[in-house]
Design an enzyme around this catalytic site. Sequence first.
Site, short mmCIF file in Angstrom:
data_model
loop_
_atom_site.label_atom_id
_atom_site.label_comp_id
_atom_site.label_asym_id
_atom_site.label_seq_id
_atom_site.Cartn_x
_atom_site.Cartn_y
_atom_site.Cartn_z
N ARG A 147 -68.31 136.87 37.82
CA ARG A 147 -68.38 135.41 37.96
C ARG A 147 -66.97 134.85 37.87
O ARG A 147 -66.19 135.28 37.01
CB ARG A 147 -69.26 134.83 36.85
CG ARG A 147 -69.57 133.38 37.04
CD ARG A 147 -70.37 132.82 35.89
NE ARG A 147 -69.53 132.35 34.80
CZ ARG A 147 -69.94 131.50 33.85
NH1 ARG A 147 -71.19 131.06 33.84
NH2 ARG A 147 -69.11 131.11 32.91
N TYR A 159 -65.85 123.89 31.84
CA TYR A 159 -66.87 124.86 31.45
C TYR A 159 -66.50 126.26 31.96
O TYR A 159 -66.15 126.42 33.13
CB TYR A 159 -68.25 124.46 32.02
CG TYR A 159 -69.18 125.64 32.00
CD1 TYR A 159 -69.79 126.03 30.81
CD2 TYR A 159 -69.35 126.44 33.12
CE1 TYR A 159 -70.57 127.17 30.76
CE2 TYR A 159 -70.14 127.58 33.07
CZ TYR A 159 -70.75 127.93 31.89
OH TYR A 159 -71.50 129.07 31.83
N ASP A 217 -70.59 129.35 38.86
CA ASP A 217 -71.54 128.47 38.18
C ASP A 217 -71.05 127.02 38.28
O ASP A 217 -70.00 126.68 37.75
CB ASP A 217 -71.62 128.90 36.70
CG ASP A 217 -72.77 128.24 35.96
OD1 ASP A 217 -73.34 127.26 36.48
OD2 ASP A 217 -73.11 128.71 34.84
N HIS A 219 -72.71 124.52 37.00
CA HIS A 219 -73.14 123.92 35.74
C HIS A 219 -73.65 122.48 35.91
O HIS A 219 -73.24 121.58 35.16
CB HIS A 219 -72.03 124.02 34.69
CG HIS A 219 -72.54 124.52 33.37
ND1 HIS A 219 -72.65 123.74 32.26
CD2 HIS A 219 -72.99 125.73 32.99
CE1 HIS A 219 -73.14 124.44 31.25
NE2 HIS A 219 -73.37 125.67 31.69
N GLU A 243 -74.49 129.01 41.34
CA GLU A 243 -75.49 128.73 40.29
C GLU A 243 -75.49 127.26 39.90
O GLU A 243 -74.43 126.62 39.86
CB GLU A 243 -75.13 129.59 39.07
CG GLU A 243 -76.02 129.35 37.87
CD GLU A 243 -75.52 130.11 36.64
OE1 GLU A 243 -74.68 131.02 36.78
OE2 GLU A 243 -75.97 129.76 35.54
N GLU A 269 -81.51 128.40 34.16
CA GLU A 269 -81.24 128.76 32.76
C GLU A 269 -81.78 127.72 31.78
O GLU A 269 -81.97 128.04 30.61
CB GLU A 269 -79.75 129.03 32.53
CG GLU A 269 -78.88 127.80 32.61
CD GLU A 269 -77.39 128.10 32.46
OE1 GLU A 269 -76.95 129.15 32.94
OE2 GLU A 269 -76.69 127.27 31.87
N ARG A 290 -82.98 132.19 37.25
CA ARG A 290 -81.95 132.35 36.21
C ARG A 290 -82.45 132.22 34.78
O ARG A 290 -81.66 132.16 33.84
CB ARG A 290 -80.88 131.27 36.44
CG ARG A 290 -79.89 131.60 37.48
CD ARG A 290 -78.94 132.68 37.05
NE ARG A 290 -77.95 132.23 36.09
CZ ARG A 290 -77.54 132.94 35.05
NH1 ARG A 290 -78.05 134.13 34.79
NH2 ARG A 290 -76.61 132.47 34.24
N GLU A 346 -76.82 138.94 33.93
CA GLU A 346 -75.59 138.41 33.32
C GLU A 346 -75.32 139.17 32.02
O GLU A 346 -76.24 139.40 31.23
CB GLU A 346 -75.78 136.92 33.03
CG GLU A 346 -74.57 136.25 32.42
CD GLU A 346 -74.80 134.76 32.18
OE1 GLU A 346 -75.98 134.35 32.08
OE2 GLU A 346 -73.80 134.03 32.08
N TRP A 409 -73.06 118.14 31.69
CA TRP A 409 -72.08 119.13 31.24
C TRP A 409 -72.36 120.50 31.84
O TRP A 409 -73.34 121.03 31.93
CB TRP A 409 -72.09 119.25 29.69
CG TRP A 409 -71.11 120.30 29.27
CD1 TRP A 409 -69.75 120.19 29.27
CD2 TRP A 409 -71.41 121.62 28.82
NE1 TRP A 409 -69.17 121.37 28.85
CE2 TRP A 409 -70.18 122.27 28.57
CE3 TRP A 409 -72.60 122.33 28.62
CZ2 TRP A 409 -70.09 123.58 28.13
CZ3 TRP A 409 -72.53 123.62 28.18
CH2 TRP A 409 -71.27 124.24 27.93
#
Length: 409
Positions: A147, A159, A217, A219, A243, A269, A290, A346, A409
């Site tokens: 990643r 992040y 990602d 996020h 992602e 996630e 995820r 992951e 975030w």
Amino acid sequence: MIIEKAEVIVTSPDRNFVTLKLTTDDGLTGLGDATLNGRELAVVSYLKDHVAPLLIGKDAHRIEDTWQFLYRSAYWRRGPVTMAAIAAVDVALWDIKAKAAGMPLYQLLGGASRNGILAYGHASGRDVPELLDSIAHHREQGYRAIRVQTAVPGVKAVYGVAAQPQTSGKRYDYEPAGRGASPMEEDWDTRAYLRHLPGVFEEVRGAVGPELPLLHDGHHRMTPIQAAKLGKELEPYDLFWLEDCTPAENQEALRLVRQHTTTPLAIGEIFNTVWDYQTLIREQLIDYVRSAVTHTGGITQMKKILDFAAQYQIKSGIHGPTDISPVGMAAALHLDLAIHNFGIQEYMQHGELTNRVFQQSFTFEDGLLHPGDKPGIGVDLDVDEAGKYPYQTAYLPYNRLLDGTVHDW
Ligand code: KDG
Ligand code: MG
């Protein structure tokens, strides 16, 4: 096999972890991870005050029935706290059942469908040379998929980007949940990010060559049209996935992103049940699921989500940052090994203190994980060692745009 004891163990070796330990009348024990980063004590109370008393006297073999009982009898179903608590019970019961059978859990899930589990690690850099060093360091450790997260000029903290260089010999230690009485404030500028990221991937892909799977990602930070633009611009760099490109609660957003790009999409996630995936899977709006076993009702619910996904050639990409404890990681690995539609796992590595508290039998060799062949999930918890690290208040950071507006975030 009657459940006699249900204990909730909170420990904070490198970070906070919540573990449920069930003991049966024939002396078998099972562990389940109930860690919800930044909101740990809510799950502790849910388990201690509302779930543990209901488990005593129940038949430990009745996993599906216990799952349905906890989910439906509460009436207030779904949500991260409820589903993390149910997950911990579910995984602890699978651990017990597999120990009773004298087999590693993956055997009860259908046996191994592969020899090892492809894992991706987290490379990051404050600039491109630092990022390339970090990628090289991950490759030295054996990672076969990486990643890529980068700082953005003009944005102070981003992040997924380690605050210190990830040079050889040093463990990658990006820890988003800062210990302290309130969340750290970070800043964010989506336009600056969108301008910067494609150039970084151009350099990285140029340096590593065409084969290495690269992931990124987002996020939850983009609007659908911004995510669509980014996906399109990243197509030349052949990402394994993009992602959480948009805020995860809006399933419809992915429809727009999908219309514009062939970059594979991963999300989930922060999802807790199969219902969160209903539109996404049925309309084939994503490529990877995820969710974490820890936050999605355990093995029982994850298996159902992944079987549903399999009908649409959607694969697994189970969440595995360090806020998933070794118990949650091990549970994921048994599922990864058994299911047909495995995609990738992951794998951020836990710190030394965490490994002292949780003795693990899973292995990472030549870029592949394996859950090991000990009966159960293969993780033990040293209660004395856990007791040395009391809970510490910790919060995930949050974001504000340059004008002060709170952002995802
Ligand atoms: O607790 C929050 C983390 O689990 C999350 O920020 C990590 O996005 C993450 C990832 O992909 O590992
Ligand atoms: Mg993520």
